[in-house]
Design a protein around this motif. Structure first.
Motif, PDB file in Angstrom:
ATOM      1  N   ARG A   5       0.777  -1.142   0.064  1.00  0.00           N
ATOM      2  CA  ARG A   5      -0.086  -0.109   0.116  1.00  0.00           C
ATOM      3  C   ARG A   5       0.998   1.245   0.257  1.00  0.00           C
ATOM      4  O   ARG A   5       1.772   1.473   0.949  1.00  0.00           O
ATOM      5  N   ILE A   6       0.892   1.984  -1.064  1.00  0.00           N
ATOM      6  CA  ILE A   6       1.848   3.105  -1.241  1.00  0.00           C
ATOM      7  C   ILE A   6       1.189   4.327  -1.389  1.00  0.00           C
ATOM      8  O   ILE A   6       0.646   4.330  -2.378  1.00  0.00           O
ATOM      9  N   ASP A   7       1.510   5.258  -0.716  1.00  0.00           N
ATOM     10  CA  ASP A   7       0.836   6.668  -0.988  1.00  0.00           C
ATOM     11  C   ASP A   7       2.471   7.560  -1.510  1.00  0.00           C
ATOM     12  O   ASP A   7       3.295   7.482  -0.526  1.00  0.00           O
ATOM     13  N   PRO A   8       2.417   7.908  -2.692  1.00  0.00           N
ATOM     14  CA  PRO A   8       3.639   8.273  -3.168  1.00  0.00           C
ATOM     15  C   PRO A   8       4.045   9.573  -2.552  1.00  0.00           C
ATOM     16  O   PRO A   8       5.150  10.041  -2.564  1.00  0.00           O
ATOM     17  N   GLY A  45      18.836   9.202   0.422  1.00  0.00           N
ATOM     18  CA  GLY A  45      18.276  10.306   1.161  1.00  0.00           C
ATOM     19  C   GLY A  45      17.087  11.076   0.535  1.00  0.00           C
ATOM     20  O   GLY A  45      16.221  11.867   1.291  1.00  0.00           O
ATOM     21  N   THR A  46      17.134  10.614  -0.711  1.00  0.00           N
ATOM     22  CA  THR A  46      15.918  11.398  -1.467  1.00  0.00           C
ATOM     23  C   THR A  46      15.314  10.097  -2.137  1.00  0.00           C
ATOM     24  O   THR A  46      13.980   9.874  -1.754  1.00  0.00           O
ATOM     25  N   ARG A  47      15.951   9.440  -3.088  1.00  0.00           N
ATOM     26  CA  ARG A  47      15.406   8.184  -3.853  1.00  0.00           C
ATOM     27  C   ARG A  47      15.504   6.920  -2.625  1.00  0.00           C
ATOM     28  O   ARG A  47      16.624   6.889  -1.988  1.00  0.00           O
ATOM     29  N   THR A  48      14.397   6.172  -2.675  1.00  0.00           N
ATOM     30  CA  THR A  48      14.571   4.974  -2.290  1.00  0.00           C
ATOM     31  C   THR A  48      14.369   3.651  -3.067  1.00  0.00           C
ATOM     32  O   THR A  48      13.626   3.805  -3.961  1.00  0.00           O
ATOM     33  N   ALA A  49      15.208   2.696  -2.991  1.00  0.00           N
ATOM     34  CA  ALA A  49      14.883   1.379  -3.689  1.00  0.00           C
ATOM     35  C   ALA A  49      14.593   0.375  -2.661  1.00  0.00           C
ATOM     36  O   ALA A  49      15.545  -0.040  -1.849  1.00  0.00           O
ATOM     37  N   ILE A  50      13.516  -0.400  -2.793  1.00  0.00           N
ATOM     38  CA  ILE A  50      13.263  -1.771  -1.933  1.00  0.00           C
ATOM     39  C   ILE A  50      13.263  -2.827  -2.875  1.00  0.00           C
ATOM     40  O   ILE A  50      12.371  -2.772  -4.119  1.00  0.00           O
ATOM     41  N   ASP A  87      13.196 -14.269  -9.840  1.00  0.00           N
ATOM     42  CA  ASP A  87      11.952 -13.614  -9.656  1.00  0.00           C
ATOM     43  C   ASP A  87      12.221 -12.296  -8.705  1.00  0.00           C
ATOM     44  O   ASP A  87      12.933 -12.347  -7.679  1.00  0.00           O
ATOM     45  N   TYR A  88      11.779 -11.088  -9.019  1.00  0.00           N
ATOM     46  CA  TYR A  88      11.965  -9.768  -7.938  1.00  0.00           C
ATOM     47  C   TYR A  88      11.016  -8.951  -8.526  1.00  0.00           C
ATOM     48  O   TYR A  88      10.124  -8.670  -9.580  1.00  0.00           O
ATOM     49  N   VAL A  89      10.682  -7.718  -7.449  1.00  0.00           N
ATOM     50  CA  VAL A  89      10.115  -6.751  -7.782  1.00  0.00           C
ATOM     51  C   VAL A  89      10.714  -5.562  -7.110  1.00  0.00           C
ATOM     52  O   VAL A  89      11.288  -5.510  -5.933  1.00  0.00           O
ATOM     53  N   LEU A  90      11.151  -4.598  -7.974  1.00  0.00           N
ATOM     54  CA  LEU A  90      11.901  -3.542  -7.608  1.00  0.00           C
ATOM     55  C   LEU A  90      10.917  -2.233  -7.394  1.00  0.00           C
ATOM     56  O   LEU A  90      10.101  -1.926  -8.420  1.00  0.00           O
ATOM     57  N   ILE A  91      10.912  -1.714  -6.058  1.00  0.00           N
ATOM     58  CA  ILE A  91      10.011  -0.500  -5.819  1.00  0.00           C
ATOM     59  C   ILE A  91      10.958   0.634  -5.713  1.00  0.00           C
ATOM     60  O   ILE A  91      11.902   0.645  -4.705  1.00  0.00           O
ATOM     61  N   GLU A  92      10.897   1.759  -6.541  1.00  0.00           N
ATOM     62  CA  GLU A  92      11.553   2.765  -6.517  1.00  0.00           C
ATOM     63  C   GLU A  92      10.626   4.012  -5.917  1.00  0.00           C
ATOM     64  O   GLU A  92       9.645   4.270  -6.521  1.00  0.00           O
ATOM     65  N   THR A  93      10.846   4.707  -5.128  1.00  0.00           N
ATOM     66  CA  THR A  93      10.186   5.890  -4.474  1.00  0.00           C
ATOM     67  C   THR A  93      11.185   7.132  -4.292  1.00  0.00           C
ATOM     68  O   THR A  93      12.141   6.918  -4.020  1.00  0.00           O
ATOM     69  N   ALA A  94      10.481   8.408  -4.561  1.00  0.00           N
ATOM     70  CA  ALA A  94      10.922   9.527  -4.127  1.00  0.00           C
ATOM     71  C   ALA A  94       9.909  10.415  -3.687  1.00  0.00           C
ATOM     72  O   ALA A  94       8.805  10.493  -4.315  1.00  0.00           O
ATOM     73  N   ARG A 100       7.488   3.737  -8.761  1.00  0.00           N
ATOM     74  CA  ARG A 100       7.938   2.789  -9.707  1.00  0.00           C
ATOM     75  C   ARG A 100       7.843   1.579  -9.599  1.00  0.00           C
ATOM     76  O   ARG A 100       8.881   1.266  -8.574  1.00  0.00           O
ATOM     77  N   LEU A 101       7.267   0.482 -10.248  1.00  0.00           N
ATOM     78  CA  LEU A 101       7.546  -0.936  -9.720  1.00  0.00           C
ATOM     79  C   LEU A 101       8.072  -1.577 -11.040  1.00  0.00           C
ATOM     80  O   LEU A 101       7.401  -1.365 -12.004  1.00  0.00           O
ATOM     81  N   THR A 102       9.061  -2.279 -10.842  1.00  0.00           N
ATOM     82  CA  THR A 102       9.632  -3.207 -12.052  1.00  0.00           C
ATOM     83  C   THR A 102       9.458  -4.616 -11.632  1.00  0.00           C
ATOM     84  O   THR A 102      10.049  -5.148 -10.620  1.00  0.00           O
ATOM     85  N   ALA A 103       8.975  -5.506 -12.497  1.00  0.00           N
ATOM     86  CA  ALA A 103       8.883  -6.870 -12.167  1.00  0.00           C
ATOM     87  C   ALA A 103       9.957  -7.692 -12.976  1.00  0.00           C
ATOM     88  O   ALA A 103      10.463  -7.258 -14.025  1.00  0.00           O
TER      89      ALA A 103
END
Lengths: 521, 71
Positions: A5-8, A45-50, A87-94, A100-103
């Protein structure tokens, strides 16, 4: 492999021991807990990758806490994430930017996405997204009703999307999913002199089995009696003698005794583990009043057609202490024969949309079935959809699926094999023969199928459910996908005429879709 | 492409270890082409191929999940 559940606008992440969360709980990202799944995260510090991903062999235990990195390092991290071989899911937020989600290319488990009021929701279990189901999706419902499935971001429900392999979803107000470039496939080729196809097949199976750090003592193989699960399972048992337990549903019908006999021979001659879980489908017809679908529970229309059976079997597998299930899924697709190669294949693939129960909107939608579908992936579309079909009931029991036939090594070998190795699955048959198995085990004469179970189930429980659709109505009728007169005629035919498998079996999808529509909408 | 070497060229070994968990593993090469003769032809599979839905001759159809008995 995750729920989110992501609120940008709320992307100050931290790991709380079970999930990545933000202050006040506005955003949450919960990876699936399993020995074969891990997660790492970094921020500049600004962008995050999970990154939530399947574990690779040889990797050390990784920390789930966010690692502070530089901007260049974060670029490196996201680049490496997209190269992950499993398999992976990359979640990038700022902050103040779309998420942005990449499968990954190996979609072991699905990720469905929906959004509402500026929040992105995602889950491997479509039931979690029921609040966002906005109606029936015309193209996808048509594809399902005419049994011409296509792998795409569409699902049966408007408002719920599928994050397909290597696709990128961008969300910030609206949700856009972008397909990747096509994976190129080789055309069949002539074999080199002295080519040892069976050795290559074994090597490819080994490569697929070694792609993950499997624990043989906690890994169970489906052993249905079929050529595909047999090919994989027998090799696994040879690799890890005495450690790989097995499981199957036992069929009814003409092939039942043969299935039991062949499996007994295979287990007698091959060093599997001591446990063989067999769930007998005799006296367990589909669509019984007590099953989850008929009770109106939120069961995705994509989940196992034999949902109640596999739920029960999966519980038994988990009860045995296994946490990973290896299947033969994708074996058909590996050795698929094209229409241009074989007149029989062309006849087999001839499409028949003469289904009397199709409503006007479904008939009109047939010609648009290929619109907007995903480009070619490494694994075939049917393999990817089938993997999605089996995954939720497995994950709901804490089990993780592994499908070796979806691995690049086997797909690419299959692409190249000459027709005579793929025809009638000669590859799998000859592979089984190398293990000293009998003609009966390698080349069964009777059909081993769920077709008889489907027939029995339709006659016993299916007809009342179809009559319920006619009596009470259905979203499928309201939206023009089902023709009530055509359905009424077909129900009458079912009750009075000889069962015609090719046509009547397709009523399974009518019942499954109706049940899902009633539950989700 | 940003490589570890590019990022790490002026740094100590400690940061390299720090990024190791994020680094994709080397994968064994899939070397199937040694088995075959002639030119390798690559194609873009059409929908009818990549969503192959076999019916009688071996099928993953939910209603007809079976291997063909023809040999």
């Amino acid at each position: 492999m995750l729920k989110l559940r992501i609120d940008p606008n709320a992307v100050a992440w931290r790991w709380n021991g079970t999930a990545y969360v933000t202050p006040g709980g506005r955003s949450e990202l919960a990876p699936f807990t399993h020995p074969l799944v891990e997660q790492v995260a970094a921020t500049d510090g600004t962008r995050t990758a999970i990154i939530v991903r399947e574990r690779a062999p040889g990797g050390a235990t990784v920390s789930r806490d966010l690692v502070a990195v530089t901007a260049d390092e974060l670029d490196y991290i996201t680049d490496q994430a997209r190269r992950w071989p499993l398999d992976y899911v990359l979640i990038e937020t700022a902050p103040h930017r779309p998420v942005r989600l990449t499968a990954g290319a190996v979609r072991s488990t699905p990720l469905f996405l929906a959004h509402q009021d500026g929040i992105l929701h995602g889950s491997w279990d479509m039931a979690d997204l029921q609040p966002y189901a906005g109606g029936l999706h015309p193209k996808e419902v048509t594809r399902m009703l005419v049994y011409r499935p296509r792998y795409s971001t569409d699902t049966a429900f408007a408002g719920i999307r599928r994050l397909t392999e290597r696709a990128t979803a961008t969300f910030g107000g609206d949700l856009v999913i972008r397909y990747p470039e096509p994976v190129l496939h080789a055309a069949p080729r002539a074999l080199a002199v002295g080519a040892d196809v069976l050795a290559a097949f074994t090597a490819a199976i080994d490569m697929a089995l070694d792609a993950r750090p499997l624990d043989p003592d906690a890994t169970l193989c489906h052993l249905t009696g079929g050529l595909d699960s047999g090919s994989i399972g027998i090799r696994a048992a040879r690799r890890w003698p005495g450690r790989i337990n097995t499981a199957t549903l036992v069929i009814i019908g003409a092939g039942r005794n043969q299935q039991i006999r062949r499996r007994a021979e295979i287990r007698d001659k091959v060093p599997f583990g001591p446990h063989d879980l067999c769930l007998d489908t005799r006296d367990l017809p589909m669509f019984a009043p007590g099953c989850a679908r008929v009770r109106g529970e939120l069961v995705s229309p994509y989940d196992e057609p034999l949902h109640q059976h596999f739920v029960a079997l999966n519980r038994q597998i988990a009860g045995l202490g296994a946490h990973t299930v290896v299947t033969g899924l994708g074996g058909d697709e590996m050795v698929a024969v094209g229409s241009a190669e074989s007149a029989q294949a062309a006849r087999d693939k001839r499409e028949d949309f003469d289904l009397p129960w199709l409503g006007p909107r479904a008939r009109a939608g047939i010609e648009y079935g290929d619109d907007g579908i995903a480009p070619p992936a490494m694994a075939g579309g049917i393999t990817l959809l089938a993997a999605e079909c089996v995954a939720p009931p497995l994950l709901q029991t804490g089990l993780w699926p592994v499908h070796p036939f979806a691995h690049q090594a086997l797909v690419e070998l299959g692409d190249r094999l000459p027709f005579y190795w793929r025809e009638l699955k000669q590859l799998q048959r000859r592979h089984l023969a190398t293990f000293g198995l009998s003609e009966d085990a390698c080349n069964p004469k009777a059909r081993e199928s769920f077709a008889e179970l489907v027939e029995e189930s339709l006659m016993l429980h299916g007809i009342p459910l179809l009559r319920r659709i006619l009596d009470e109505g259905s979203p499928l009728i309201e939206d023009g996908f089902l023709d009530p007169d055509g359905l009424k005629g077909m129900v009458a035919a079912l009750e009075s005429e000889t069962y015609r498998e090719d046509t009547h079996s397709k009523l399974v999808e009518v019942i499954t879709l109706d049940a899902a529509a009633r539950a989700f909408l | 492409m940003t490589t570890m070497k590019t990022v790490m060229s002026e740094r100590s070994s400690a940061p390299v270890a720090r990024l190791a968990p994020f680094t994709a593993p080397d994968e064994p090469a899939v070397a199937v082409d040694d088995l075959f003769d002639g030119d390798l032809e690559l194609i873009v599979q059409g929908p009818e191929i990549r969503n192959d839905y076999k019916k009688i001759a071996g099928s993953s159809d939910a209603a007809k999940t079976y291997d063909t008995t023809a040999t």
